[in-house]
Write a protein that holds these residues in place. Structure first.
Motif, PDB file in Angstrom:
ATOM      1  N   TYR A  74       0.879  -1.188  -0.101  1.00  0.00           N
ATOM      2  CA  TYR A  74       0.015  -0.028   0.028  1.00  0.00           C
ATOM      3  C   TYR A  74       1.040   1.018   0.091  1.00  0.00           C
ATOM      4  O   TYR A  74       2.078   1.040   0.527  1.00  0.00           O
ATOM      5  N   SER A  75       0.447   2.267  -0.442  1.00  0.00           N
ATOM      6  CA  SER A  75       1.107   3.757  -0.458  1.00  0.00           C
ATOM      7  C   SER A  75       0.043   4.728  -0.072  1.00  0.00           C
ATOM      8  O   SER A  75      -0.846   4.966  -0.668  1.00  0.00           O
ATOM      9  N   SER A  76       0.304   5.530   0.842  1.00  0.00           N
ATOM     10  CA  SER A  76      -0.384   6.529   1.400  1.00  0.00           C
ATOM     11  C   SER A  76       0.502   7.565   2.119  1.00  0.00           C
ATOM     12  O   SER A  76       1.299   7.317   2.711  1.00  0.00           O
ATOM     13  N   ASP A  77       0.235   8.813   1.740  1.00  0.00           N
ATOM     14  CA  ASP A  77       1.088  10.077   2.055  1.00  0.00           C
ATOM     15  C   ASP A  77       0.426  10.330   3.664  1.00  0.00           C
ATOM     16  O   ASP A  77       0.951  11.401   4.241  1.00  0.00           O
ATOM     17  N   ARG A  78      -0.318   9.733   4.215  1.00  0.00           N
ATOM     18  CA  ARG A  78      -0.819   9.941   5.517  1.00  0.00           C
ATOM     19  C   ARG A  78      -1.322   8.637   6.104  1.00  0.00           C
ATOM     20  O   ARG A  78      -1.630   7.668   5.551  1.00  0.00           O
ATOM     21  N   PRO A  79      -1.474   8.675   7.692  1.00  0.00           N
ATOM     22  CA  PRO A  79      -1.997   7.501   8.411  1.00  0.00           C
ATOM     23  C   PRO A  79      -3.343   7.158   7.744  1.00  0.00           C
ATOM     24  O   PRO A  79      -4.169   8.121   7.701  1.00  0.00           O
ATOM     25  N   VAL A  80      -3.603   5.852   7.619  1.00  0.00           N
ATOM     26  CA  VAL A  80      -4.959   5.434   7.113  1.00  0.00           C
ATOM     27  C   VAL A  80      -5.496   4.326   7.859  1.00  0.00           C
ATOM     28  O   VAL A  80      -4.880   3.686   8.624  1.00  0.00           O
ATOM     29  N   TYR A  81      -6.887   4.188   7.958  1.00  0.00           N
ATOM     30  CA  TYR A  81      -7.320   3.103   8.422  1.00  0.00           C
ATOM     31  C   TYR A  81      -7.717   2.086   7.028  1.00  0.00           C
ATOM     32  O   TYR A  81      -8.330   2.530   6.073  1.00  0.00           O
ATOM     33  N   PHE A  82      -7.225   0.995   6.798  1.00  0.00           N
ATOM     34  CA  PHE A  82      -7.026   0.126   5.638  1.00  0.00           C
ATOM     35  C   PHE A  82      -7.396  -1.187   5.848  1.00  0.00           C
ATOM     36  O   PHE A  82      -7.562  -1.983   6.805  1.00  0.00           O
ATOM     37  N   ALA A  83      -7.867  -1.666   4.753  1.00  0.00           N
ATOM     38  CA  ALA A  83      -8.358  -3.087   4.445  1.00  0.00           C
ATOM     39  C   ALA A  83      -8.212  -3.652   2.865  1.00  0.00           C
ATOM     40  O   ALA A  83      -8.235  -2.697   2.145  1.00  0.00           O
ATOM     41  N   LEU A  84      -7.964  -4.817   2.823  1.00  0.00           N
ATOM     42  CA  LEU A  84      -7.827  -5.435   1.448  1.00  0.00           C
ATOM     43  C   LEU A  84      -8.732  -6.204   1.183  1.00  0.00           C
ATOM     44  O   LEU A  84      -8.911  -7.285   2.252  1.00  0.00           O
ATOM     45  N   LEU A  85      -9.609  -6.112   0.251  1.00  0.00           N
ATOM     46  CA  LEU A  85     -10.712  -7.145  -0.109  1.00  0.00           C
ATOM     47  C   LEU A  85     -10.504  -7.493  -1.506  1.00  0.00           C
ATOM     48  O   LEU A  85     -10.092  -6.760  -2.388  1.00  0.00           O
ATOM     49  N   ASN A  86     -10.828  -8.958  -1.725  1.00  0.00           N
ATOM     50  CA  ASN A  86     -10.747  -9.509  -2.987  1.00  0.00           C
ATOM     51  C   ASN A  86     -12.188 -10.231  -3.587  1.00  0.00           C
ATOM     52  O   ASN A  86     -12.798 -10.470  -2.759  1.00  0.00           O
ATOM     53  N   ARG A  87     -12.494  -9.968  -4.712  1.00  0.00           N
ATOM     54  CA  ARG A  87     -13.639 -10.315  -5.330  1.00  0.00           C
ATOM     55  C   ARG A  87     -13.276 -11.238  -6.598  1.00  0.00           C
ATOM     56  O   ARG A  87     -12.723 -10.626  -7.505  1.00  0.00           O
ATOM     57  N   ASP A  88     -13.289 -12.686  -6.511  1.00  0.00           N
ATOM     58  CA  ASP A  88     -13.201 -13.409  -7.723  1.00  0.00           C
ATOM     59  C   ASP A  88     -14.664 -13.611  -8.364  1.00  0.00           C
ATOM     60  O   ASP A  88     -15.515 -12.707  -8.220  1.00  0.00           O
ATOM     61  N   ALA A  89     -14.518 -14.306  -9.233  1.00  0.00           N
ATOM     62  CA  ALA A  89     -15.988 -14.777  -9.725  1.00  0.00           C
ATOM     63  C   ALA A  89     -17.113 -14.724  -9.116  1.00  0.00           C
ATOM     64  O   ALA A  89     -18.405 -14.402  -9.478  1.00  0.00           O
ATOM     65  N   GLN A  90     -16.990 -15.426  -7.889  1.00  0.00           N
ATOM     66  CA  GLN A  90     -18.194 -15.473  -7.054  1.00  0.00           C
ATOM     67  C   GLN A  90     -18.347 -15.104  -5.673  1.00  0.00           C
ATOM     68  O   GLN A  90     -19.024 -14.771  -5.045  1.00  0.00           O
ATOM     69  N   HIS A  91     -16.942 -14.941  -5.309  1.00  0.00           N
ATOM     70  CA  HIS A  91     -16.992 -14.736  -3.534  1.00  0.00           C
ATOM     71  C   HIS A  91     -16.178 -13.582  -3.271  1.00  0.00           C
ATOM     72  O   HIS A  91     -15.190 -13.206  -4.190  1.00  0.00           O
ATOM     73  N   ALA A  92     -16.280 -12.827  -2.189  1.00  0.00           N
ATOM     74  CA  ALA A  92     -15.773 -11.706  -1.964  1.00  0.00           C
ATOM     75  C   ALA A  92     -14.867 -12.145  -0.489  1.00  0.00           C
ATOM     76  O   ALA A  92     -15.585 -12.907   0.504  1.00  0.00           O
ATOM     77  N   THR A  93     -13.721 -11.882  -0.303  1.00  0.00           N
ATOM     78  CA  THR A  93     -12.891 -12.252   0.820  1.00  0.00           C
ATOM     79  C   THR A  93     -12.199 -11.017   1.163  1.00  0.00           C
ATOM     80  O   THR A  93     -11.607 -10.370   0.507  1.00  0.00           O
ATOM     81  N   THR A  94     -12.163 -10.890   2.648  1.00  0.00           N
ATOM     82  CA  THR A  94     -11.172 -10.154   3.321  1.00  0.00           C
ATOM     83  C   THR A  94      -9.773 -10.452   3.638  1.00  0.00           C
ATOM     84  O   THR A  94      -9.782 -11.411   4.337  1.00  0.00           O
ATOM     85  N   TYR A  95      -8.830 -10.057   2.701  1.00  0.00           N
ATOM     86  CA  TYR A  95      -7.472 -10.628   2.975  1.00  0.00           C
ATOM     87  C   TYR A  95      -6.674  -9.867   4.013  1.00  0.00           C
ATOM     88  O   TYR A  95      -5.946 -10.556   4.792  1.00  0.00           O
ATOM     89  N   PHE A  96      -6.956  -8.737   4.602  1.00  0.00           N
ATOM     90  CA  PHE A  96      -6.428  -7.839   5.489  1.00  0.00           C
ATOM     91  C   PHE A  96      -7.227  -6.810   6.042  1.00  0.00           C
ATOM     92  O   PHE A  96      -8.079  -6.271   5.214  1.00  0.00           O
ATOM     93  N   PRO A  97      -7.418  -6.450   7.142  1.00  0.00           N
ATOM     94  CA  PRO A  97      -6.863  -7.406   8.340  1.00  0.00           C
ATOM     95  C   PRO A  97      -7.604  -8.578   8.705  1.00  0.00           C
ATOM     96  O   PRO A  97      -8.638  -8.715   8.015  1.00  0.00           O
TER      97      PRO A  97
END
Lengths: 242, 165
Positions: free
Chosen positions: A146-169
Motif C-alpha cells: 500500500y502507499s499513502s501519504d498519511r496514516p489511514v485505516y486500511f483493508a484489502l478485499l478480493n472479489r473473484d468470480a463468485q466470492h468476496a474475501t477480506t485479505y487484510f486485516p
C-alpha cells in the motif's frame, strides 16, 4: 484437517476463562462444571487455570495496583492521559480532512494520485511487479503493498468470480497503518487454479470502518463503493492457465 | 460510554488473570506479560468504544492480548533478548516443553505474517476450535480454515528446512 486438538467433548481455555471470570451464562457454567467432574484431563486444566488466576490476583490484586506499578516504571513521561488527549485531537483533525476523489474503476485505468495498492507476484523463482491487467497464473504467490501519504485505516478485499474475501486485516474493522510508500503487507496469498479476474480492492479511510458489511456488499454486487471519507483503489489481476 | 472506576476494576478482576496467563505463555516473561496486560486494558479503559459491544469481553481481550504479544515478539530487541536468554519456561502448566523449544516457537511466531501468527497462538496454544477462532477474530469459519491450511503448509516447510540443516 482435524478441527479440535482437544477431545470433541472437552472445552477450550476460552470457555474455562469465561466461567472462571464469572462472565458465563449459568447454563454454560453448569455444563462446564459437570464436564470437569467427569474428565480427568479437563479437571487438571481447570485446576491449573484456577490456581494461576488466584496467583495473579494475589500478586496484582487490582487495576489500580497494576497501573500504578507500570506508571512507576516511566517517571519521565508526561501523564499518559494528557499525552493521549493531545495526540488524539491532532490525529483526528488530520484524518477527518482526508479526502480523495473516488477511484475511477475502468479496465486498464487506475488514478495516479492518492493512496493506492500494489502487488508483487512470484512465479516460480521470478518476482515481478504487477499492475492492473497483469497476467498471473495458478500457483503464483502474490504479496500486496500500500502507499499513502498519511496514516489511514486500511483493508484489502478480493472479489473473484463468485466470492468476496477480506485479505487484510483479520479482525472486524479496518487496520490503522502509518503513512508510507509501497509498504508490503506481511502476508502473501497463493493463487488457486480457477481462471478469471481477481479484483483486489484497497480501502483507505479516515476513520475506522466495519468490514463485514463492506465484504458482503462486494460479494453481492461486485463493487465496493467507498464509505464517507474513504477511497477505494482497485487492482485487477487476470489469472490464466499456462 | 464512560467507564467508572468500579467497572474498570470489575473488568480487570474478571479478565486480567486470563490475559496475563496467555501473555506470559507467549512471551515467557512475567514483566513483559504485566506490560501487555496493562497496555491492553489501558487502551480498553481509555477507548471503550473500540470494544463497541460487538463481542464478549473475553473474545475481544483474547484477540487484543495476542496481537500485543505478537507485536512485541516482532520488536527486534525483544526477539534478541528472548532468543539469547532461552531461560523462560514455556508454561507452568506445561513443564515438559523446554526453554529452547519455547525460543524456537517464538522465533517462528515472529516470522509468520500477523494473521497466521495470531491463528497459530489461538489454535496451538489456546487449543481453540475454528469456530472459536472465527468468533475471537470476527471473521468467517471458512476463512479461518483457509488460514489454517496456509499455516500448516508453512510449518511443514519450516520443518523440512530445519531437518535439512
Amino acid at each position: 484437517m482435524r478441527d479440535l486438538k482437544l477431545h470433541p467433548e472437552c472445552m477450550s481455555n476460552l470457555v474455562f476463562d469465561r466461567v472462571l471470570g464469572d462472565s458465563a451464562e449459568p447454563s454454560l457454567r453448569a455444563e462446564v462444571l459437570a464436564h470437569v467432574e467427569g474428565c480427568a484431563r479437563c479437571a487438571l486444566r481447570w485446576e491449573a487455570l484456577a490456581e494461576q488466576r488466584t496467583a495473579f490476583l494475589e500478586r496484582v490484586p487490582s487495576w489500580r495496583h497494576l497501573h500504578g506499578q507500570q506508571e512507576a516504571k516511566l517517571p519521565s513521561k508526561p501523564a499518559r492521559h494528557l499525552l493521549w488527549g493531545g495526540g488524539v485531537a491532532l490525529a483526528a483533525s488530520l484524518l477527518l480532512t482526508f479526502w480523495l476523489a473516488p477511484n475511477v474503476d475502468k479496465p486498464g485505468f487506475r488514478s495516479k494520485g492518492g493512496p493506492r495498492i500494489g502487488a508483487y507476484v512470484k512465479h516460480g523463482e521470478q518476482v515481478t511487479r504487477a499492475d492492473t491487467g497483469s497476467i498471473v497464473f495458478p500457483g503464483d504467490y502474490v504479496r500486496f503493498t500500500y502507499s499513502s501519504d498519511r496514516p489511514v485505516y486500511f483493508a484489502l478485499l478480493n472479489r473473484d468470480a463468485q466470492h468476496a474475501t477480506t485479505y487484510f486485516p483479520l479482525g472486524r474493522e479496518t487496520a490503522q497503518l502509518e503513512a508510507g510508500h509501497d509498504v508490503a503487507l506481511d502476508f502473501s496469498i497463493k493463487l488457486d487454479d480457477q481462471p478469471g479476474s481477481e479484483r483486489i480492492h484497497g480501502l483507505f479511510c479516515a476513520e475506522p470502518q466495519q468490514l463485514e458489511p463492506l465484504r458482503a456488499t462486494l460479494e453481492a454486487t461486485g463493487r465496493l463503493s467507498p464509505p464517507p471519507h474513504c477511497h477505494v483503489d482497485v487492482l485487477t489481476l487476470e489469472k490464466k492457465v499456462e | 460510554m464512560k467507564l467508572t472506576k468500579e467497572l474498570c476494576e470489575e473488568i480487570y478482576r474478571r479478565h486480567a488473570p486470563a490475559a496475563f496467563r496467555r501473555a506470559q505463555h507467549v512471551l515467557g516473561s512475567v514483566s513483559d506479560a504485566d506490560e501487555v496486560v496493562h497496555d491492553v486494558f489501558l487502551r480498553l479503559f481509555e477507548q471503550p468504544a473500540q470494544f463497541r459491544g460487538h463481542s464478549l469481553a473475553s473474545t475481544y481481550l483474547y484477540s487484543a492480548v495476542t496481537h500485543e504479544c505478537l507485536n512485541r515478539i516482532r520488536n527486534r530487541r525483544t526477539r534478541a533478548r528472548l532468543t539469547a536468554e532461552r531461560m523462560h519456561l514455556w508454561s507452568a502448566s506445561d513443564p515438559g516443553t523446554s526453554a529452547e523449544s519455547a525460543a524456537v516457537v517464538r522465533d517462528l511466531l515472529a516470522q509468520l505474517p500477523t494473521t497466521l501468527a495470531a491463528i497459530a497462538v489461538f489454535y496451538y496454544l489456546d487449543e481453540l476450535s475454528q469456530r472459536e477462532i472465527a468468533e475471537v477474530l470476527g471473521c468467517s469459519h471458512s476463512h479461518v480454515g483457509h488460514q489454517l491450511s496456509l499455516l500448516t503448509s508453512w510449518l511443514k516447510e519450516q520443518e523440512k528446512a530445519l531437518c535439512a540443516i
